[in-house]
Design an enzyme around this catalytic site. Structure first.
Site: not given
Ligand code: IVH
Length: 675
Positions: A36, A120, A294, A430, A81, A436
């Site tokens: 701070d 995810k 992935k 209560c 997505s 009770c």
């Molecule tokens: S990769 C091209 N990794 O899930 C790949 N997405 O449809 C792009 N999400 O809208 C997404 N965790 O908001 C990726 N570890 C993760 C994720 C993730 C959450 C969400 C993201 C996206 C949807 C996938």
């Protein structure tokens, strides 16, 4: 002037460094007050020389202007997505691996494909644009082509660096998820409930709403977090070869990257990750709705490419949903240990968050009314983490014919004592106290609990019978129970009766902290009971302590002090204590002045993992806490020691990666013995 320029730059550098230690590494190096002080010094300097203010200055996190509307942003690289695998069994992972192998035209005997597996996160996708290391724009995903500029709000998130560390590329777009931790969400709703305001449905909606606020001051009130998981546009940077390498590099830039990720080989590796994270899901501090796989090699990702709007190299593999619709069959009122009346939803059983739920809390009558929930409605039930399932809303259209509004009963449904509500308070209670049976049952169960007197075998079925049959009315009467009386209860074998009698006898030797907690004084949880025991050292001193003396205890404020004072002012509470002591309940007391025990580990954080040769987890924890250490559940840079037994898993690995010293049981005992 050049002096001020250097000084401002140096202050910014220090503040960025300490913000990273605090928010991302969870390992502060300086006290908050010192941070701070640095912050105020920079603020003062910038006020005197406004031209020194830069967009990456930590002072720019707060107090931005209120906007008229959000401005559209066209993404340099579309935000795609991913395909979702809804088969929540192992087959989901196997199907993805098979598809990848087919697309890559791999022969059956080719080695396993390597994947990066991660969580995810259940939040909102965000694109962070850094130019020459400075955050210049944050945008939501929108329709994937065009999102909205939310930079003003994203700046309030302490975890998101305003400037990248190290040698940053000319342009780096970081993609990730903003989310709200479950504890932050619960606290926020708790505050809303206390104020009688509308509660939020779930962390994801709350985070999404917070990000799209027009006033950054509102966003700052809704604590958000962030995890990076991918890239958008990049200029001036030679990408690593793998996705896992990319995540490592992003962590190196000071961005928050989730530690729960692995490099997995083939379908078997994916299946194992899906199972491991599924088992861990409830214990995570945030919601996830699945895991993401992935293909790890970026070269293979390029080869696989995209199918319209989705990459062929990634898939989301779901877990069972944490919210479900079901029918509200009835609303019952439950009476808790402190007499609080809670409306409980009786639901058509529904599978949610991994278990079947047929009861869910409606918290209090005001919240129930605000949500407009009535018997017969189709309601949304949420069960996430170790939080008890709750009804978070209803489907508006599906209301059946007229149903009267729910009303709190004027008399306790269990003992018929009058029900009262404190002025301005939200809770009905209560007034029957331990007269009770419901409160009596809860008091007995609390007393017997594992963290209280630890009476094994005294569960709710037995307590119900003991109270309903009038065998036990007060806590001390528990210790008059003999094998014959217990064996006469329904479904109670002689053997279990004997075990329970032995457990009761064993529970008599306890600690002051456990005993104080077991009494079930309002506002006194386990931690407070420990503080009280440590401070006063003896029960008599605690029972006679004035409010002023109680206020001297660590973490005890006026509300807690008053609750303790009021508890011990009641003669029947003192009588219960005396009768318990007369029954043989005892603990070691420290004489003389309070808090004289040496606490060699004060301020240290220790993590326990695996099975120790002679000590149970609970024993090791108690010994550490008695020595002043805090026992934490996960390893971070803040951890001073990890105590590892056999079959220690990821915590041990993490300790090794972070360079945290690891002890065995002998090492633990040496540590406790002090220098
Ligand atoms: S990769 C091209 N990794 O899930 C790949 N997405 O449809 C792009 N999400 O809208 C997404 N965790 O908001 C990726 N570890 C993760 C994720 C993730 C959450 C969400 C993201 C996206 C949807 C996938």
């Amino acid at each position: 002037m050049p002096e001020s320029v250097d000084r401002a730059a140096e202050l910014r550098r220090q503040l960025h460094h300490h913000a990273h230690c605090y928010h991302v590494l969870d390992a502060p190096q300086i006290p908050d007050a010192e941070y701070d002080r640095l912050f105020q010094a920079l603020q003062a300097l910038e006020a005197a020389h406004p031209e020194l203010r830069t967009p990456d200055s930590p002072t720019q996190r707060v107090g931005g202007p209120v906007l008229d509307g959000l401005v559209p942003v066209r993404h340099a690289v579309p935000m795609l997505s991913i395909q979702t695998e809804t088969d929540t069994t192992a087959a989901g992972a196997e199907a993805f691996d098979a598809r990848v192998r087919r697309e890559l035209a791999l022969p059956d005997d080719a080695p396993a494909v390597e994947y990066a597996a991660e969580l995810k996160f259940d939040g909102l996708a965000l694109n962070l644009r850094y130019e020459d290391g400075v955050l210049v724009q944050a945008a939501t995903r929108g329709d994937g082509e065009t999102g909205e500029d939310v930079t003003h709000n994203i700046r309030t998130i302490g975890q998101i660096p305003l400037r990248l560390q190290g040698h940053a590329p000319a342009v780096l777009e970081v993609r990730g998820e903003v989310y709200m931790r479950r504890d932050a969400f619960e606290r926020l709703n708790e505050r809303q409930r206390e104020k009688g305001d509308k509660t939020f449905i779930n962390p994801r909606n709350t985070a999404a709403g917070a990000v799209r606020q027009l006033d950054p001051a509102v966003t700052a009130q809704r604590p958000l977090s962030f995890f990076a998981y991918g890239l958008g546009e990049v200029q001036g940077w030679a990408l690593p070869d793998t996705h896992s390498g990319l995540l490592d590099a992003m962590a190196g830039f000071g961005l928050p990257v989730c530690a729960d990720r692995v490099v997995a080989q083939g379908a078997a590796g994916l299946v194992a990750f899906h199972a491991a994270m599924g088992a861990k899901r409830d214990a995570l501090p945030f919601d996830i709705d699945g895991v993401v796989y992935k293909v790890n090699a970026l070269a293979l990702q390029r080869q696989l490419g995209f199918k319209t709007r989705e990459p062929r190299w990634a898939v989301a593999h779901k877990y069972p949903a944490q919210e479900q619709l079901t029918r509200l069959n009835d609303i019952e009122v439950q009476v808790g240990r402190t007499g609080k009346l809670t409306p409980v939803a009786k639901l058509a059983p529904v599978f949610v968050g991994g278990t079947t739920v047929s009861n869910a809390t409606l918290h209090n009558v005001f919240e129930l009314r605000r949500k407009g929930v009535r018997v017969g409605d189709t309601v949304i039930v949420r069960r996430a983490g170790d939080v008890i399932p709750e009804v978070v809303g209803r489907i508006v259209a599906e209301r059946p014919a007229y149903v009267p509004n729910f009303r709190m009963p004027r008399a306790c449904p269990v003992c018929a004592s009058p029900v009262r509500r404190e002025r301005g308070g939200m809770d009905h209670r209560c007034t029957g106290g331990l007269f009770c049976p419901a409160q009596r049952k809860q008091a007995l169960l609390h007393f017997a609990g594992r963290r209280a007197m630890d009476i094994e075998g005294l569960g709710d079925k037995i307590v119900d019978q003991l109270v309903d049959a009038g065998i036990v009315r007060t806590l001390p009467e528990l210790y008059t129970l003999g094998v014959a009386k217990l064996a006469a209860l329904e479904r109670m074998a002689d053997k279990s009766a004997a075990n329970l009698v032995a457990a009761l006898a064993a529970s008599k030797a306890t600690t002051l902290a456990r005993f104080v907690y077991a009494l079930g004084i309002r506002q006194v949880g386990e931690a407070t009971a420990k503080d009280l025991a440590r401070h006063f050292g003896s029960l008599d001193r605690l029972m006679d302590a004035s409010v002023e003396q109680l206020l001297e205890v660590n973490d005890v404020g006026p509300i807690v002090a008053l609750a303790i004072r009021q508890f011990f002012e009641q003669p029947h509470h003192r009588e219960i204590v005396e009768r318990l002591r007369a029954a043989g309940v005892h603990w070691p007391e420290s004489d003389g002045t309070a808090d004289t025990t040496p606490r060699p580990l004060l301020g240290m954080t220790v993590v326990l993992t695996g099975t120790l040769p002679t000590l149970s987890r609970e024993e090791a924890k108690e010994m550490l806490e008695a020595a002043g250490a805090k026992v934490a559940g996960s390893v971070s840079k803040k951890t001073n020691y990890v105590v590892a037994g056999s079959e220690a898993g990821s915590k041990l690995e993490k300790a090794q990666t972070l360079g945290v010293p690891v002890l065995d049981e002998a090492g633990l005992r040496a540590l406790l013995a002090g220098p």
